[in-house]
Every structure is written in C-alpha cells, then in structure tokens.
Design a protein around this motif. Structure first.
Motif, PDB file in Angstrom:
ATOM      1  N   ARG A 134       0.842  -1.210   0.000  1.00 23.28           N
ATOM      2  CA  ARG A 134       0.000   0.000   0.000  1.00 23.28           C
ATOM      3  C   ARG A 134       0.869   1.250   0.000  1.00 23.28           C
ATOM      4  O   ARG A 134       0.579   2.212  -0.713  1.00 23.28           O
ATOM      5  CB  ARG A 134      -0.940   0.005   1.198  1.00 23.28           C
ATOM      6  N   THR A 169       3.702   5.855  -5.469  1.00 19.96           N
ATOM      7  CA  THR A 169       3.593   5.880  -6.932  1.00 19.96           C
ATOM      8  C   THR A 169       2.521   6.872  -7.363  1.00 19.96           C
ATOM      9  O   THR A 169       2.701   7.636  -8.313  1.00 19.96           O
ATOM     10  CB  THR A 169       3.281   4.473  -7.474  1.00 19.96           C
ATOM     11  N   GLN A 170       1.411   6.876  -6.640  1.00 17.08           N
ATOM     12  CA  GLN A 170       0.339   7.825  -6.939  1.00 17.08           C
ATOM     13  C   GLN A 170       0.810   9.256  -6.713  1.00 17.08           C
ATOM     14  O   GLN A 170       0.511  10.149  -7.507  1.00 17.08           O
ATOM     15  CB  GLN A 170      -0.889   7.530  -6.076  1.00 17.08           C
ATOM     16  N   THR A 183       2.175   1.806  -3.453  1.00 13.35           N
ATOM     17  CA  THR A 183       1.110   2.294  -4.329  1.00 13.35           C
ATOM     18  C   THR A 183       0.853   3.776  -4.095  1.00 13.35           C
ATOM     19  O   THR A 183       0.701   4.554  -5.042  1.00 13.35           O
ATOM     20  CB  THR A 183      -0.187   1.492  -4.098  1.00 13.35           C
TER      21      THR A 183
END
Length: 164
Positions: free
Chosen positions: A65, A71-72, A68
């Motif tokens: 998580r 990366t976002q 992620t």
C-alpha cells in the motif's frame, strides 16, 4: 485607571494575535483550500494527505500500500523534487528494488551547488547500495560525502557504522 487601560489594550492585542494565528493555522493545516478554494492550497492538502497515508501504511508494515501511494504521489506531482525522491526511496524500502532506485538516482539532475540535495541523494544511494547487497559501494558514496561536506562528518560516520 491606568492598569485598566493597559489591561484592555493587552487583551485587544491577545485577541488580534489569536485571530491572526487562527487564520494562519486554518490556511496551512486542515482548512487548506476549503475556504479559499485556491487550487494550490487544495493540491498542497492532497499531497499532504497522500504522504501521510503512505507513511501510515509503512508504519503498519503494509509495504504494498505504501508503494502504491508513493507511486500515486509521483504520478500526481511529477515535477516535485521531494516527491520524486520519496518515490525512489519507496523503491528501496517498499518494493525491495534497489537496482531500479540506483538507476533512477543516476538520472536524477542535481546542481553541484545544491548541498541539501547532494546529501539527500548521497544518503539515498548509500541505502540503495546496502539494499542491493553492495556495502562497499555504499561506503564509497558516504566517504565521498564526508570529503565534500566535512561539517557533516559525524552524521556520515553514524551512517557508515550501520553499513553491513
């Protein structure tokens, strides 16, 4: 009578400071963008929220998580130097991909006169080398930093102790 006047003036100054402080906190903390609607304020709040969520995931040992979310962050703020470095750090800490981090750091533009960025990238390279199983390369990077920034030698020596 004089004490009463001084007291009223002092009380008025306290009220004015409280009002200004409240506006400042509201503008830069939880109220960002809500009242003003300023796009920059809303984006700052969004960035802070994503960052805090990623750090919380990392604290909870939820590397997938965290990766992620970092990366976002990079996708949403591609031109932000701090965000780009956080994304590279995430490659090392959350994705266990030190080689990709080293590749990204090799392409990272740094002005020679930017001391803060030079140190940050150097420490990040050392961490990536350690994660890649190359402690000798990490030591070389840290020793170069020590030569370039002798005033940081204590901090660098502390990092050198942790290189296995």
């Amino acid at each position: 009578m004089g004490s009463a006047v001084v007291g009223v003036v002092g009380f008025a100054a306290i009220l004015k400071a409280a009002d200004k402080g409240g506006d400042l906190v509201y503008a830069y903390a939880g109220g960002v963008g809500i009242r003003s609607g300023d796009t920059a304020d809303v984006n700052r709040l969004y960035l802070a929220g994503l960052y805090q969520a990623a750090q919380q995931a990392r604290t909870q040992h939820d590397s997938a998580r965290a990766a992620t979310l970092f990366t976002q962050l990079e996708r949403e703020f591609p031109n932000d130097t701090n965000v780009r470095l956080l994304s590279i750090e995430s490659l090392v800490r959350d994705r266990d991909n030190a080689r990709a981090a080293l590749t990204a750091l090799a392409r990272f533009p740094v002005r020679p006169d930017d001391r803060r960025l030079q140190l940050r990238i150097g420490f990040l390279k050392a961490d990536a080398y350690v994660a890649a199983g190359k402690p000798d390369s990490a030591r070389v990077v840290l020793q170069r930093l020590g030569n370039a920034y002798p005033d940081m030698q204590a901090r660098i020596n502390e990092r050198l102790k942790n290189v296995q």
